[in-house]
Enzyme design. Structure first.
Site, PDB file in Angstrom:
ATOM      1  CD  GLU A 268      -2.374  -1.093   2.747  1.00 22.80           C
ATOM      2  OE1 GLU A 268      -1.862  -0.602   3.698  1.00 22.80           O
ATOM      3  OE2 GLU A 268      -3.176  -1.968   3.257  1.00 22.80           O
ATOM      4  N   PRO A 269       1.647   1.489  -1.022  1.00 27.30           N
ATOM      5  CG  PRO A 269       2.968   1.334  -3.048  1.00 27.30           C
ATOM      6  CD  PRO A 269       1.663   0.887  -2.304  1.00 27.30           C
ATOM      7  N   GLY A 270       2.100   4.818  -0.535  1.00 28.09           N
ATOM      8  CA  GLY A 270       1.626   6.354  -0.768  1.00 28.09           C
ATOM      9  C   GLY A 270       2.800   7.145  -1.245  1.00 28.09           C
ATOM     10  NE  ARG A 307       5.675  14.827   4.467  1.00 24.50           N
ATOM     11  CZ  ARG A 307       6.609  14.593   4.548  1.00 24.50           C
ATOM     12  NH1 ARG A 307       7.548  15.381   3.844  1.00 24.50           N
ATOM     13  NH2 ARG A 307       7.295  13.519   5.100  1.00 24.50           N
ATOM     14  CB  CYS A 338      -0.907  34.692  11.567  1.00 23.98           C
ATOM     15  SG  CYS A 338      -1.079  36.165  10.584  1.00 23.98           S
ATOM     16  CD  GLU A 339      -0.250  28.852  14.155  1.00 21.11           C
ATOM     17  OE1 GLU A 339       0.757  28.611  14.808  1.00 21.11           O
ATOM     18  OE2 GLU A 339      -1.245  28.921  14.430  1.00 21.11           O
ATOM     19  CE1 TYR A 366      -0.094  10.225   3.781  1.00 24.27           C
ATOM     20  CE2 TYR A 366       2.143   9.981   2.719  1.00 24.27           C
ATOM     21  CZ  TYR A 366       1.086   9.386   3.343  1.00 24.27           C
ATOM     22  OH  TYR A 366       0.962   8.085   3.271  1.00 24.27           O
TER      23      TYR A 366
HETATM   24  N1  LLP Z   1      -0.947   1.979   4.680  1.00 26.81           N
HETATM   25  C1  LLP Z   1      -1.458   2.191   5.678  1.00 26.81           C
HETATM   26  C2  LLP Z   1      -2.310   1.512   6.555  1.00 26.81           C
HETATM   27  C3  LLP Z   1      -1.012   3.588   6.304  1.00 26.81           C
HETATM   28  O1  LLP Z   1      -1.682   4.141   7.175  1.00 26.81           O
HETATM   29  C4  LLP Z   1      -0.194   4.521   5.488  1.00 26.81           C
HETATM   30  C5  LLP Z   1       0.314   5.635   5.777  1.00 26.81           C
HETATM   31  C6  LLP Z   1      -0.041   3.788   4.005  1.00 26.81           C
HETATM   32  C7  LLP Z   1      -0.183   2.485   3.794  1.00 26.81           C
HETATM   33  C8  LLP Z   1       1.182   4.728   3.109  1.00 26.81           C
HETATM   34  O2  LLP Z   1       2.188   4.792   3.717  1.00 26.81           O
HETATM   35  P1  LLP Z   1       3.588   5.638   2.806  1.00 26.81           P
HETATM   36  O3  LLP Z   1       3.805   4.808   1.657  1.00 26.81           O
HETATM   37  O4  LLP Z   1       3.015   6.834   2.313  1.00 26.81           O
HETATM   38  O5  LLP Z   1       4.698   5.982   3.797  1.00 26.81           O
HETATM   39  N2  LLP Z   1       1.648  12.479   6.858  1.00 26.81           N
HETATM   40  C9  LLP Z   1       2.903  11.677   6.893  1.00 26.81           C
HETATM   41  C10 LLP Z   1       2.808  10.362   6.517  1.00 26.81           C
HETATM   42  C11 LLP Z   1       1.469   9.516   7.249  1.00 26.81           C
HETATM   43  C12 LLP Z   1       1.415   8.104   6.778  1.00 26.81           C
HETATM   44  C13 LLP Z   1       0.091   7.391   7.319  1.00 26.81           C
HETATM   45  N3  LLP Z   1      -0.175   6.161   6.717  1.00 26.81           N
HETATM   46  C14 LLP Z   1       3.965  12.239   6.362  1.00 26.81           C
HETATM   47  O6  LLP Z   1       3.689  13.140   5.455  1.00 26.81           O
HETATM   48  O7  LLP Z   1       5.064  11.889   6.162  1.00 26.81           O
END
Ligand code: LLP
Length: 411
Positions: A268-270, A307, A338-339, A366
């Protein structure tokens, strides 16, 4: 992004032209880069029955989801709204898995009604699911393997203190519920954390799940979540996908042989899919010289890219209006909120003048999805570059977007 004849380009699009055509602040996404990342991931796991479930919380824009769909990528969602957006983008319910944490059970029922797979991460919820759907609906279980990994404490999700998943030590309780309700557990899931520097921690978490899996005879997949690391600055470590794929594929094959059946491997890559494709274009509103410091104030802030403020994350910044690197100066690049919303402190940039277009890199994941209307500021527009064309995929907000749900009462 590259320099061509003295100008910065994203693919065939000149950055300053994009800023002029669409205005700033502006999110720009390079669709070809997303396609490349999908291909790289598949290449790295060649020979494995791999499914990519894009963690769409990273960037949920409809056209991005449609692009993912066109590449054979499926979806991981964390809310009914993300699920609905996925359906609107063309995904079938069965291509979506719902990985909630601490949600009302009605959300799980909704996901089931749409044909999505659900990752259950709490014994009580598993029990309830069993009572309602045992013997009929398949489910997946999210395990917390008690491995600490991730770029910083805020984005670790599998260590002992984490709220996510059912603790791996509660296997007996899980099995009791599974047997009591004749639950068909088709997948085991874990997500270690985000921005994982240490590939061995990922492998360790995976091996714990494999070890755990032998007592679940109905499995069709193991879902190892996301968390692959991309480089935010030059010299930064990034997951060596080829080496990682080769190593993990080996373990996975061994596991499948021992389990007695070929399973699917899900990720599940983001960030891996969308971080590097994204650019935030902003305009330098002011340059402020103070004793010993030079600030550049831009028309953006923590409301558009939180971030740096939330995680102390580094985002590389370039001056697209002055690509000539002859003259460099050191700046604190600050937002207009204003932060204390510093994008970067003491950052060397090509000399900045008011009106210059600055570009923040790695802004795809993100970035927009964590944006807000703080200070009653408007969210930026979004542009997708694909097949040599830059197209608007989200209009810039207007005041009416902020006012839409407000009710001005009589006093
Ligand atoms: N699967 C699950 C269940 C998750 O909770 C997440 C991310 C991912 C996959 C994807 O993770 P990734 O491949 O993107 O690392 N807002 C933070 C990151 C929070 C991630 C939350 N969960 C940032 O900007 O670094």
């Amino acid at each position: 992004m590259h320099i061509h004849e003295g100008s910065y380009y994203i693919r065939n699009q000149k950055v300053t032209d994009l800023a002029e055509a669409f205005g700033t602040p502006l999110y720009v996404y390079d669709g070809e880069k997303i396609i490349e990342q999908v291909k790289r991931l598949h290449e790295a796991f060649k020979g494995i029955d791999l499914k990519i479930k894009y963690a769409c919380k990273a960037l949920t824009s409809l056209s991005i989801l449609k692009l993912m769909h066109s590449q054979g990528v499926e979806l991981d969602v964390v809310s009914p709204q993300e699920l609905q957006i996925g359906l609107m983008a063309g995904f079938g319910g069965s291509q979506i898995n719902f990985t909630p944490s601490g949600v009302d059970f009605s959300e799980i029922e909704y996901a089931v009604s749409q044909g999505a797979f659900v990752n259950l991460d709490n014994l009580d919820v598993l029990e309830k699911f069993g009572r309602l759907y045992g013997g009929t609906q398949p489910c997946m279980i999210r395990i917390k393997p008690n491995v600490a990994a991730g770029g910083n404490a805020k984005i670790m999700t599998a260590h002992e203190g984490s709220k996510f998943g059912i603790d791996i030590r509660q296997k007996d309780e899980i099995l009791a519920i599974v047997q009591r309700y004749n639950l068909k557990v088709v997948g085991l899931h874990q997500h270690t954390g985000s921005d994982i520097k240490d590939a061995s921690a990922f492998i360790e978490a995976a091996s714990r799940i494999f070890e755990f899996a032998y007592d679940f005879p109905d499995l069709q997949c193991i879902d190892l979540g996301g968390g692959f690391k991309v480089a935010y600055k030059e010299g930064d470590y990034s997951t060596d996908m080829e080496a990682f794929g080769a190593e993990l594929s080996g373990f996975f094959r061994e596991f499948c042989a021992k389990y007695g059946r070929e399973l699917q491997l899900w990720f599940e890559p983001g960030k891996y899919l969308v971080s590097e494709c994204g650019y935030l274009l902003v305009t330098a509103n002011v340059v402020k010289q103070a004793p010993g410091r030079r600030f550049v104030g831009v028309n953006s802030g923590l409301n558009h890219l939180i971030r740096p403020m939330m995680y102390d994350a580094y985002h590389h910044i370039l001056n697209a209006s002055n690509p000539d690197d002859a003259e460099k100066e050191v700046y604190d690049v600050v937002g207009y909120i204003c932060e204390t919303d510093n994008f970067a402190l003491g950052r060397e940039l090509n000399k900045v003048s008011a009106g210059d277009i600055l570009v923040l890199l790695n802004a795809g994941a993100y970035g927009f999805s964590m944006s807000s209307n703080y200070n009653s500021r408007l969210r930026p527009a979004e542009v997708l570059i694909l097949n040599g064309e830059a197209r608007l995929i989200r209009e810039r907000e207007t005041l009416s977007d902020i006012l839409r749900n407000q009710i001005l009462i009589e006093l």
